[in-house]
Every structure is written in structure tokens, then in C-alpha cells.
Design a protein around this motif. Sequence first.
Motif, PDB file in Angstrom:
ATOM      1  N   ASN A 149       0.830  -1.205   0.000  1.00  0.00           N
ATOM      2  CA  ASN A 149       0.000   0.000   0.000  1.00  0.00           C
ATOM      3  C   ASN A 149       0.867   1.259   0.000  1.00  0.00           C
ATOM      4  O   ASN A 149       0.529   2.260  -0.657  1.00  0.00           O
ATOM      5  N   LYS A 150       1.979   1.223   0.740  1.00  0.00           N
ATOM      6  CA  LYS A 150       2.898   2.369   0.748  1.00  0.00           C
ATOM      7  C   LYS A 150       3.553   2.552  -0.618  1.00  0.00           C
ATOM      8  O   LYS A 150       3.811   3.679  -1.048  1.00  0.00           O
ATOM      9  N   ILE A 151       3.832   1.458  -1.294  1.00  0.00           N
ATOM     10  CA  ILE A 151       4.404   1.538  -2.643  1.00  0.00           C
ATOM     11  C   ILE A 151       3.432   2.248  -3.582  1.00  0.00           C
ATOM     12  O   ILE A 151       3.823   3.121  -4.369  1.00  0.00           O
ATOM     13  N   GLN A 152       2.149   1.884  -3.488  1.00  0.00           N
ATOM     14  CA  GLN A 152       1.148   2.518  -4.343  1.00  0.00           C
ATOM     15  C   GLN A 152       1.003   4.002  -4.012  1.00  0.00           C
ATOM     16  O   GLN A 152       0.899   4.860  -4.903  1.00  0.00           O
ATOM     17  N   GLU A 153       1.001   4.311  -2.724  1.00  0.00           N
ATOM     18  CA  GLU A 153       0.911   5.710  -2.292  1.00  0.00           C
ATOM     19  C   GLU A 153       2.108   6.512  -2.804  1.00  0.00           C
ATOM     20  O   GLU A 153       1.956   7.636  -3.298  1.00  0.00           O
ATOM     21  N   LEU A 158       4.722  10.253  -6.808  1.00  0.00           N
ATOM     22  CA  LEU A 158       5.719  10.436  -7.868  1.00  0.00           C
ATOM     23  C   LEU A 158       5.064  10.950  -9.146  1.00  0.00           C
ATOM     24  O   LEU A 158       5.606  11.853  -9.803  1.00  0.00           O
ATOM     25  N   GLU A 159       3.907  10.405  -9.491  1.00  0.00           N
ATOM     26  CA  GLU A 159       3.206  10.871 -10.687  1.00  0.00           C
ATOM     27  C   GLU A 159       2.786  12.332 -10.541  1.00  0.00           C
ATOM     28  O   GLU A 159       2.867  13.114 -11.489  1.00  0.00           O
ATOM     29  N   GLN A 221      13.757   7.365  -4.668  1.00  0.00           N
ATOM     30  CA  GLN A 221      14.597   6.595  -3.755  1.00  0.00           C
ATOM     31  C   GLN A 221      13.751   5.819  -2.754  1.00  0.00           C
ATOM     32  O   GLN A 221      14.047   4.653  -2.444  1.00  0.00           O
ATOM     33  N   LYS A 222      12.695   6.460  -2.255  1.00  0.00           N
ATOM     34  CA  LYS A 222      11.806   5.776  -1.307  1.00  0.00           C
ATOM     35  C   LYS A 222      11.124   4.589  -1.971  1.00  0.00           C
ATOM     36  O   LYS A 222      10.968   3.523  -1.364  1.00  0.00           O
ATOM     37  N   GLY A 223      10.727   4.758  -3.219  1.00  0.00           N
ATOM     38  CA  GLY A 223      10.092   3.662  -3.945  1.00  0.00           C
ATOM     39  C   GLY A 223      11.017   2.465  -4.073  1.00  0.00           C
ATOM     40  O   GLY A 223      10.590   1.309  -3.922  1.00  0.00           O
ATOM     41  N   LYS A 224      12.294   2.712  -4.328  1.00  0.00           N
ATOM     42  CA  LYS A 224      13.262   1.623  -4.431  1.00  0.00           C
ATOM     43  C   LYS A 224      13.423   0.917  -3.088  1.00  0.00           C
ATOM     44  O   LYS A 224      13.466  -0.320  -3.024  1.00  0.00           O
ATOM     45  N   GLN A 225      13.500   1.693  -2.016  1.00  0.00           N
ATOM     46  CA  GLN A 225      13.643   1.101  -0.685  1.00  0.00           C
ATOM     47  C   GLN A 225      12.429   0.241  -0.332  1.00  0.00           C
ATOM     48  O   GLN A 225      12.576  -0.863   0.219  1.00  0.00           O
ATOM     49  N   LEU A 226      11.244   0.742  -0.641  1.00  0.00           N
ATOM     50  CA  LEU A 226      10.018   0.000  -0.335  1.00  0.00           C
ATOM     51  C   LEU A 226       9.944  -1.297  -1.139  1.00  0.00           C
ATOM     52  O   LEU A 226       9.561  -2.347  -0.613  1.00  0.00           O
ATOM     53  N   ILE A 261       8.042   7.319   7.780  1.00  0.00           N
ATOM     54  CA  ILE A 261       8.331   8.589   7.112  1.00  0.00           C
ATOM     55  C   ILE A 261       8.236   8.384   5.604  1.00  0.00           C
ATOM     56  O   ILE A 261       9.047   7.668   5.023  1.00  0.00           O
ATOM     57  N   MET A 262       7.238   9.001   4.999  1.00  0.00           N
ATOM     58  CA  MET A 262       7.029   8.900   3.555  1.00  0.00           C
ATOM     59  C   MET A 262       7.204  10.277   2.925  1.00  0.00           C
ATOM     60  O   MET A 262       6.557  11.244   3.356  1.00  0.00           O
TER      61      MET A 262
END
Length: 283
Positions: A149-153, A158-159, A221-226, A261-262
Motif C-alpha cells: 500500500n505504501k508503494i502505491q501511495e 511520484l506521478e 529513492q523511497k520507492g526503491k527502498q520500499l 516517514i514517507m
Amino acid sequence: MESGLSQAFQEELICFICRSYLTDPVTISCGHSFCRACLHLSWEDSLLPVQCPTCREPCQQKDFRTSTVLKNLVSIARQASLMKYLSSEEHKCVTHKETKGIFCMENRIYLCRLCSDSHEHRSHRHCPVEAAAEGQMERLLKQMESIWNKIQENDENLETEKTMITLWKNCLILREEMIRAEYRTCYPDLSEQEEEHIECMKEEGNYYLEKLMESEAMIVQKGKQLRDMYQELMAMSQEPYVVLLQDFDDIFRRSESMQMIMPLSMNPELYVLAFGLLGENFN
């Protein structure tokens, strides 16, 4: 014959994508079943209709309910494998020669019935190994769902940021054209002031553009970590129950900490401020 049936039965519980036991299995419209996480990753960048990884039949949806029957059958098979492992002579209790069918939650070790009632472990929390394994799996699946869900958020943010960067660049181009048109019409002799005005506008505009691009980089970067964390949890979910019952508190802590932290898309108030500053320059 019985062995052949058992092997055929277990083969039906294997995911075509990861070739491990189905984890949180879902059945798609063509009738084939896969791990939910495997489908998430397989279809992540695909638009509808997506294709079945097995038969390539088009599918008009990406989200499905867990197949309860399959999930229960997989659970039975994994529990049977666990008990077969613990019942082998080499893994029985050395002291009492009994199967270690009890799990000590404090020490995270397997115990036989007599050891669990010993002075050393009597005050600890115990439960049957099957229940402990199921509990660990459910805990893991909840973490995976939360991370997804965090990845989708994060992808939505990002979009938003990418769209705003494009709009902002277009805004700067348009603002420069408007300034030049204004000077040509009203102040044709003030070419030096025109360039100074444009330079000032660009400086202000590029300041916010740089902030937008920094924000975009943080979200990427957050997306890669998630995604790395999701795949780490996914690999953990595919392990046999005997491995799953090891101490994985560290990975759970890291997973929960990562979600606290997002990075968000740039504050809309900054957009208003930026447009206002550019407007003041123009006036």
C-alpha cells in the motif's frame, strides 16, 4: 501410488511464478492461481488487460480476494512438512527422545512436551509449533500488504511530482514569452531591463523547479527502498515453516520504520507562492 498422489497434490499448491508454495494465493479469471505478491510484481507496470502468467489469457482486473481453500490446503501441506522435519530422529529432543512439537516464544526454540514444563521454560509463553508458524505467516502477510500500500501511495506522489515538473517547466517558458511580448509592446527601448526581468524570473522559477526535482528524487529513492523491502519480505514468506519461525524481529522493525516517514509531493502552498512571485516579477 500414495506417494504419486501426494506429489501431484503438492504440485497443485506451487506458484507458477516463484515455484514455491502459494503464499496468500489468489485465483484469477482464467482459473489459475498465484501468490498475491508474485502477481503484484508481475503486473506492476502493466495496463489492463493484463495477461495470465501461465496461459496468457487477458484479465480485466489486478486485485483479487485470497483463495481461502487454497490457503488452507497450503497451510496443511506446510505444517505437514514442518512436523515431518521435527519428527525425524535427528531433530527429536536429545534428552527425552520426543518430537519437539512446542515452540517457546521467548527463546524462539523448539521444545518437547517435557522440556516445555521444565523449570527453565515453565514461565515462558508456549504454543504448538503449527500455531506459531501460522501466526508468524499472518504477521508477515500483514507487513507485506502494508508495504505494498505504501508503494502505491509513493507511486501516486511520484506521478503528481512528475506532472508538476512538466507543468512548471511549461509555465517558465510561457512566462518568459509573456514578458518578452509585454516589453516589445510597451517598452521597446528597455532591452536591458527586459533581460534583467527575465533573468530574475528564471532565478525564482528555477529555485522552485530545483525543489520539485529534489522532491522527485526523494520519492524515487523511497520507492526503491520500499520495493526492496517488499521483495525481502516476499522471499521470507516462501521459506519453509521451520525457517519462518526463526527470529525475524529485525526485518519487521525495519519494515515498520521504513513506513513511518514517507516523502510527499511538494506542498501546494509553495506552488501558489511560486506563481505569486513570478506574477510580481511580471508586474
